[in-house]
Design a protein around this motif. Sequence first.
Motif, PDB file in Angstrom:
ATOM      1  N   ALA A  12       0.815  -1.223   0.000  1.00  0.00           N
ATOM      2  CA  ALA A  12       0.000   0.000   0.000  1.00  0.00           C
ATOM      3  C   ALA A  12       0.847   1.271   0.000  1.00  0.00           C
ATOM      4  O   ALA A  12       0.316   2.360  -0.173  1.00  0.00           O
ATOM      5  CB  ALA A  12      -0.927  -0.006   1.212  1.00  0.00           C
ATOM      6  N   LEU A  13       2.162   1.134   0.204  1.00  0.00           N
ATOM      7  CA  LEU A  13       3.023   2.307   0.317  1.00  0.00           C
ATOM      8  C   LEU A  13       4.100   2.287  -0.764  1.00  0.00           C
ATOM      9  O   LEU A  13       5.034   1.497  -0.698  1.00  0.00           O
ATOM     10  CB  LEU A  13       3.679   2.348   1.702  1.00  0.00           C
ATOM     11  N   TRP A  38       8.181   7.129   2.188  1.00  0.00           N
ATOM     12  CA  TRP A  38       6.783   7.037   1.774  1.00  0.00           C
ATOM     13  C   TRP A  38       6.122   8.402   1.905  1.00  0.00           C
ATOM     14  O   TRP A  38       5.544   8.740   2.940  1.00  0.00           O
ATOM     15  CB  TRP A  38       6.041   6.021   2.626  1.00  0.00           C
ATOM     16  N   ARG A  39       6.194   9.202   0.850  1.00  0.00           N
ATOM     17  CA  ARG A  39       5.627  10.552   0.881  1.00  0.00           C
ATOM     18  C   ARG A  39       4.121  10.523   1.136  1.00  0.00           C
ATOM     19  O   ARG A  39       3.576  11.405   1.794  1.00  0.00           O
ATOM     20  CB  ARG A  39       5.963  11.273  -0.423  1.00  0.00           C
ATOM     21  N   SER A  40       3.432   9.499   0.632  1.00  0.00           N
ATOM     22  CA  SER A  40       1.979   9.422   0.823  1.00  0.00           C
ATOM     23  C   SER A  40       1.609   9.239   2.299  1.00  0.00           C
ATOM     24  O   SER A  40       0.517   9.607   2.721  1.00  0.00           O
ATOM     25  CB  SER A  40       1.388   8.285  -0.007  1.00  0.00           C
ATOM     26  N   GLN A  44       4.841  16.049   4.735  1.00  0.00           N
ATOM     27  CA  GLN A  44       5.689  17.122   5.275  1.00  0.00           C
ATOM     28  C   GLN A  44       6.957  16.568   5.920  1.00  0.00           C
ATOM     29  O   GLN A  44       8.040  17.138   5.756  1.00  0.00           O
ATOM     30  CB  GLN A  44       4.912  17.968   6.284  1.00  0.00           C
ATOM     31  N   SER A  45       6.838  15.471   6.638  1.00  0.00           N
ATOM     32  CA  SER A  45       7.999  14.866   7.288  1.00  0.00           C
ATOM     33  C   SER A  45       8.991  14.346   6.253  1.00  0.00           C
ATOM     34  O   SER A  45      10.204  14.525   6.394  1.00  0.00           O
ATOM     35  CB  SER A  45       7.558  13.734   8.212  1.00  0.00           C
ATOM     36  N   VAL A  46       8.491  13.704   5.200  1.00  0.00           N
ATOM     37  CA  VAL A  46       9.364  13.209   4.139  1.00  0.00           C
ATOM     38  C   VAL A  46      10.039  14.374   3.423  1.00  0.00           C
ATOM     39  O   VAL A  46      11.237  14.330   3.138  1.00  0.00           O
ATOM     40  CB  VAL A  46       8.591  12.307   3.151  1.00  0.00           C
ATOM     41  N   ASP A  47       9.290  15.438   3.159  1.00  0.00           N
ATOM     42  CA  ASP A  47       9.869  16.607   2.490  1.00  0.00           C
ATOM     43  C   ASP A  47      11.018  17.188   3.315  1.00  0.00           C
ATOM     44  O   ASP A  47      12.090  17.486   2.772  1.00  0.00           O
ATOM     45  CB  ASP A  47       8.787  17.665   2.257  1.00  0.00           C
ATOM     46  N   PRO A 117      -1.296  10.940  12.607  1.00  0.00           N
ATOM     47  CA  PRO A 117      -1.036   9.501  12.668  1.00  0.00           C
ATOM     48  C   PRO A 117      -1.399   8.851  11.331  1.00  0.00           C
ATOM     49  O   PRO A 117      -2.437   9.149  10.754  1.00  0.00           O
ATOM     50  CB  PRO A 117      -1.954   9.017  13.785  1.00  0.00           C
ATOM     51  N   ASN A 118      -0.518   7.973  10.839  1.00  0.00           N
ATOM     52  CA  ASN A 118      -0.765   7.354   9.533  1.00  0.00           C
ATOM     53  C   ASN A 118      -1.112   5.866   9.642  1.00  0.00           C
ATOM     54  O   ASN A 118      -1.229   5.189   8.628  1.00  0.00           O
ATOM     55  CB  ASN A 118       0.432   7.565   8.600  1.00  0.00           C
ATOM     56  N   GLY A 119      -1.235   5.383  10.858  1.00  0.00           N
ATOM     57  CA  GLY A 119      -1.640   3.993  11.053  1.00  0.00           C
ATOM     58  C   GLY A 119      -0.545   2.966  10.833  1.00  0.00           C
ATOM     59  O   GLY A 119      -0.814   1.776  10.860  1.00  0.00           O
TER      60      GLY A 119
END
Length: 197
Positions: A12-13, A38-40, A44-47, A117-119
């Motif tokens: 999924a990622l 995993w930008r999705s 903001q954290s990935v950027d 939170p992204n689960g």
Amino acid sequence: MLAQPVPPLRPALAVSDKVKLEVSVGGERVGSIELGLWRSAAPQSVDAFVKLSTGSYTSREGEAPASLERSSAARVLKDRAVVLGALKVQGGMTTLVPGKTRPQIVPVAPPTTDDGPNGISHDAAGLLSVRRGGGSFEFTLLPRANAELDRDNLVIGQVLNADGMAILERINSVPTDNYRSAPLAPVRIERASMLLP
């Protein structure tokens, strides 16, 4: 010292960005950790992580950028967390500060993010996470699964290469001081760069 296997990719990622961290332990270059981001899951954290990896992160206009290059390990919590990102290249700008006779260097402020939170749980070795909401340049690599981090951290990627997992295991076994859990042998990111996705 047996390295954990590379965590399986999560269907999924999709890996949006790849970062390569060239690492040294005790002054010896030990190889590279390749990270898939995993930008999705946390845009903001990935950027912010990508900008730190490329040496282009600033918090305001006119600053010299901050970089992960030459940063070091802040803490090694055996079998729980390897915390990297203690910056040596803090960037910033020289400015006049009221009450000071000389200009002062004001370092780049750590990123703040609104990623919720992204689960994704800290359920495997080799996961990469950052503090939820930001406020720090530090990031965590998991030498083992550690669900305790789900409360305050956000998973944003994973280690992609077996050599990276072996390096993570080597860092995990570095002796630390009893006060701050800081590694007694220097652990540094000598160079950080982007890889083609």
